[in-house]
Design a protein around this motif. Structure first.
Motif, PDB file in Angstrom:
ATOM      1  N   SER A  38       6.079   7.716 -24.383  1.00  0.00           N
ATOM      2  CA  SER A  38       7.206   7.248 -23.593  1.00  0.00           C
ATOM      3  C   SER A  38       8.418   7.009 -24.497  1.00  0.00           C
ATOM      4  CB  SER A  38       6.819   5.951 -22.866  1.00  0.00           C
ATOM      5  OG  SER A  38       7.924   5.422 -22.171  1.00  0.00           O
ATOM      6  N   MET A  39       9.593   7.467 -24.042  1.00  0.00           N
ATOM      7  CA  MET A  39      10.819   7.313 -24.827  1.00  0.00           C
ATOM      8  C   MET A  39      11.890   6.631 -23.990  1.00  0.00           C
ATOM      9  SD  MET A  39      13.308  10.306 -26.392  1.00  0.00           S
ATOM     10  CE  MET A  39      11.995  11.023 -27.384  1.00  0.00           C
ATOM     11  N   ALA A  40      12.524   5.628 -24.557  1.00  0.00           N
ATOM     12  CA  ALA A  40      13.635   4.948 -23.896  1.00  0.00           C
ATOM     13  C   ALA A  40      14.907   5.742 -24.126  1.00  0.00           C
ATOM     14  CB  ALA A  40      13.776   3.532 -24.438  1.00  0.00           C
ATOM     15  N   ILE A  41      15.625   6.036 -23.044  1.00  0.00           N
ATOM     16  CA  ILE A  41      16.853   6.826 -23.131  1.00  0.00           C
ATOM     17  C   ILE A  41      17.936   6.193 -22.270  1.00  0.00           C
ATOM     18  CG2 ILE A  41      15.632   8.998 -23.565  1.00  0.00           C
ATOM     19  CD1 ILE A  41      16.069   9.693 -20.579  1.00  0.00           C
ATOM     20  N   SER A  42      19.136   6.724 -22.375  1.00  0.00           N
ATOM     21  CA  SER A  42      20.220   6.343 -21.467  1.00  0.00           C
ATOM     22  C   SER A  42      20.950   7.601 -21.047  1.00  0.00           C
ATOM     23  CB  SER A  42      21.187   5.359 -22.137  1.00  0.00           C
ATOM     24  OG  SER A  42      21.865   5.974 -23.221  1.00  0.00           O
ATOM     25  N   ILE A  43      21.450   7.602 -19.818  1.00  0.00           N
ATOM     26  CA  ILE A  43      22.157   8.765 -19.287  1.00  0.00           C
ATOM     27  C   ILE A  43      23.446   8.308 -18.623  1.00  0.00           C
ATOM     28  CG2 ILE A  43      20.181  10.302 -18.932  1.00  0.00           C
ATOM     29  CD1 ILE A  43      19.890   9.219 -16.150  1.00  0.00           C
ATOM     30  N   ASN A  44      24.443   9.167 -18.656  1.00  0.00           N
ATOM     31  CA  ASN A  44      25.712   8.850 -18.021  1.00  0.00           C
ATOM     32  C   ASN A  44      25.539   8.786 -16.500  1.00  0.00           C
ATOM     33  OD1 ASN A  44      28.362  10.171 -16.656  1.00  0.00           O
ATOM     34  ND2 ASN A  44      28.934   8.877 -18.397  1.00  0.00           N
ATOM     35  N   ASP A  76      11.092   8.033 -10.211  1.00  0.00           N
ATOM     36  CA  ASP A  76      11.374   6.723  -9.626  1.00  0.00           C
ATOM     37  C   ASP A  76      12.735   6.244 -10.119  1.00  0.00           C
ATOM     38  OD1 ASP A  76      10.975   4.470  -8.106  1.00  0.00           O
ATOM     39  OD2 ASP A  76       9.756   3.425  -9.594  1.00  0.00           O
ATOM     40  N   TYR A  77      13.333   5.372  -9.335  1.00  0.00           N
ATOM     41  CA  TYR A  77      14.591   4.756  -9.768  1.00  0.00           C
ATOM     42  C   TYR A  77      14.765   3.426  -9.049  1.00  0.00           C
ATOM     43  CZ  TYR A  77      16.425   6.668  -5.377  1.00  0.00           C
ATOM     44  OH  TYR A  77      16.613   6.976  -4.047  1.00  0.00           O
ATOM     45  N   GLN A  78      15.500   2.528  -9.669  1.00  0.00           N
ATOM     46  CA  GLN A  78      15.816   1.237  -9.068  1.00  0.00           C
ATOM     47  C   GLN A  78      17.305   1.215  -8.748  1.00  0.00           C
ATOM     48  OE1 GLN A  78      13.757   1.089 -12.176  1.00  0.00           O
ATOM     49  NE2 GLN A  78      12.221   1.490 -10.606  1.00  0.00           N
ATOM     50  N   GLN A  79      17.610   0.754  -7.545  1.00  0.00           N
ATOM     51  CA  GLN A  79      18.992   0.825  -7.067  1.00  0.00           C
ATOM     52  C   GLN A  79      19.457  -0.517  -6.551  1.00  0.00           C
ATOM     53  OE1 GLN A  79      19.551   3.758  -3.948  1.00  0.00           O
ATOM     54  NE2 GLN A  79      21.707   4.002  -4.446  1.00  0.00           N
ATOM     55  N   ASP A  80      20.691  -0.870  -6.855  1.00  0.00           N
ATOM     56  CA  ASP A  80      21.298  -2.096  -6.346  1.00  0.00           C
ATOM     57  C   ASP A  80      21.537  -1.918  -4.846  1.00  0.00           C
ATOM     58  OD1 ASP A  80      23.302  -4.023  -5.490  1.00  0.00           O
ATOM     59  OD2 ASP A  80      23.642  -4.445  -7.607  1.00  0.00           O
ATOM     60  N   ILE A  86      22.598   2.814  -9.516  1.00  0.00           N
ATOM     61  CA  ILE A  86      21.279   3.001 -10.105  1.00  0.00           C
ATOM     62  C   ILE A  86      21.230   2.198 -11.400  1.00  0.00           C
ATOM     63  CG2 ILE A  86      19.615   4.658 -11.028  1.00  0.00           C
ATOM     64  CD1 ILE A  86      20.072   5.004  -8.078  1.00  0.00           C
ATOM     65  N   TYR A  87      20.265   1.299 -11.549  1.00  0.00           N
ATOM     66  CA  TYR A  87      20.210   0.516 -12.780  1.00  0.00           C
ATOM     67  C   TYR A  87      18.990   0.836 -13.635  1.00  0.00           C
ATOM     68  CZ  TYR A  87      17.484  -2.738  -9.821  1.00  0.00           C
ATOM     69  OH  TYR A  87      16.582  -3.293  -8.950  1.00  0.00           O
ATOM     70  N   HIS A  88      18.133   1.758 -13.207  1.00  0.00           N
ATOM     71  CA  HIS A  88      17.062   2.252 -14.058  1.00  0.00           C
ATOM     72  C   HIS A  88      16.462   3.492 -13.419  1.00  0.00           C
ATOM     73  CE1 HIS A  88      13.295   2.525 -16.352  1.00  0.00           C
ATOM     74  NE2 HIS A  88      13.948   1.850 -17.281  1.00  0.00           N
ATOM     75  N   ALA A  89      15.998   4.433 -14.271  1.00  0.00           N
ATOM     76  CA  ALA A  89      15.399   5.666 -13.761  1.00  0.00           C
ATOM     77  C   ALA A  89      14.212   6.066 -14.630  1.00  0.00           C
ATOM     78  CB  ALA A  89      16.433   6.791 -13.735  1.00  0.00           C
ATOM     79  N   ASP A  90      13.229   6.711 -13.998  1.00  0.00           N
ATOM     80  CA  ASP A  90      12.047   7.212 -14.699  1.00  0.00           C
ATOM     81  C   ASP A  90      11.981   8.725 -14.541  1.00  0.00           C
ATOM     82  OD1 ASP A  90      11.377   4.616 -15.289  1.00  0.00           O
ATOM     83  OD2 ASP A  90       9.876   4.431 -13.706  1.00  0.00           O
ATOM     84  N   PHE A  91      11.754   9.441 -15.653  1.00  0.00           N
ATOM     85  CA  PHE A  91      11.639  10.891 -15.625  1.00  0.00           C
ATOM     86  C   PHE A  91      10.262  11.302 -16.152  1.00  0.00           C
ATOM     87  CE2 PHE A  91      16.206  10.137 -16.010  1.00  0.00           C
ATOM     88  CZ  PHE A  91      16.726  10.986 -15.043  1.00  0.00           C
ATOM     89  N   LEU A  92       9.620  12.220 -15.446  1.00  0.00           N
ATOM     90  CA  LEU A  92       8.314  12.734 -15.844  1.00  0.00           C
ATOM     91  C   LEU A  92       8.470  14.123 -16.452  1.00  0.00           C
ATOM     92  CD1 LEU A  92       5.151  12.649 -15.794  1.00  0.00           C
ATOM     93  CD2 LEU A  92       5.306  13.705 -13.521  1.00  0.00           C
TER      94      LEU A  92
END
Length: 214
Positions: A38-44, A76-80, A86-92
């Motif tokens: 698992s890798m922690a990343i950030s996206i625009n 998956d993603y978490q949304q306000d 979108i405040y977090h996203a998961d990519f497989l």
């Protein structure tokens, strides 16, 4: 054709660091799977929304992290709920030649003939679980209800022949149906009822039952 989404590797962090990341227009995310750590990343944020709009919720994305590209799906993603941010996203990470199990939304198409006759269209299933190779996963399962009459149903077995994927459901599971309208008849006999007291009140229940309070 997969769409490229550029991401940056980030240190796993919490609290104020993540809030600051979001304020700068970035979405914290995680990429994992296919025997990769698992890798922690950030996206625009803007790039994320544009990519999802272009490829769809179940589309294949070419995620580029520090110059290396991986085929991924948004799992998956978490949304306000108020701002829709979108405040977090998961990519497989996916293997394009290997089948995987995922969920696909059900989309009812057409105007039911039963509804035109006064019936009520009821959708029992809003999402179906399927197994398919990544490129074969549809954005949605379209279910045509145009010919659905009052009292009729459409099942998984009725629609699965339209797709070259495996539906992880029983064939007789109902997706949608048209119910008959509820009709309440008021019966008025016209008779005058005597409101007198019964001859024998002994043993009568005076406390209201739970059902009468409902």
């Amino acid at each position: 054709m997969s769409h490229v989404l550029v991401a940056k590797e980030r240190a796993k962090s919490q609290g104020s660091t993540l809030r600051q990341l979001r304020l700068s227009g970035e979405i914290p995310a995680v990429v994992y799977g296919n025997k990769n750590e698992s890798m922690a990343i950030s996206i625009n944020s803007g790039d994320f929304f544009k990519t999802i709009k272009d490829v769809g919720r179940n589309g294949i994305i070419s995620l580029e992290v520090e110059g290396q590209k991986k085929n991924v799906m948004l799992t998956d993603y978490q949304q306000d709920p108020l701002k829709n941010d979108i405040y977090h996203a998961d990519f497989l990470i996916v293997n394009m030649s290997t089948e995987l199990q995922t969920h696909v939304r059900v989309n009812l198409v057409g105007n039911s003939s039963g509804v035109k006759d006064g019936g009520v269209l009821q959708q029992s299933v809003h999402e179906l679980t399927i197994t398919a190779k990544p490129n074969d996963i549809p954005e949605a399962i379209d279910v045509d209800v145009t010919s659905l009459a009052v009292g009729s149903v459409v099942t998984v077995g009725d629609v699965k022949g339209n797709y070259k994927i495996t539906f992880n459901h029983d064939d007789d599971e109902v997706i949608a149906s048209v119910l008959a309208p509820r009709q309440e008849e008021e019966i008025n006999t016209g008779e005058q009822q005597d409101g007198g007291t019964p001859d024998n009140e002994e043993g009568r229940e005076t406390k209201a039952s739970p059902e009468s309070k409902a």
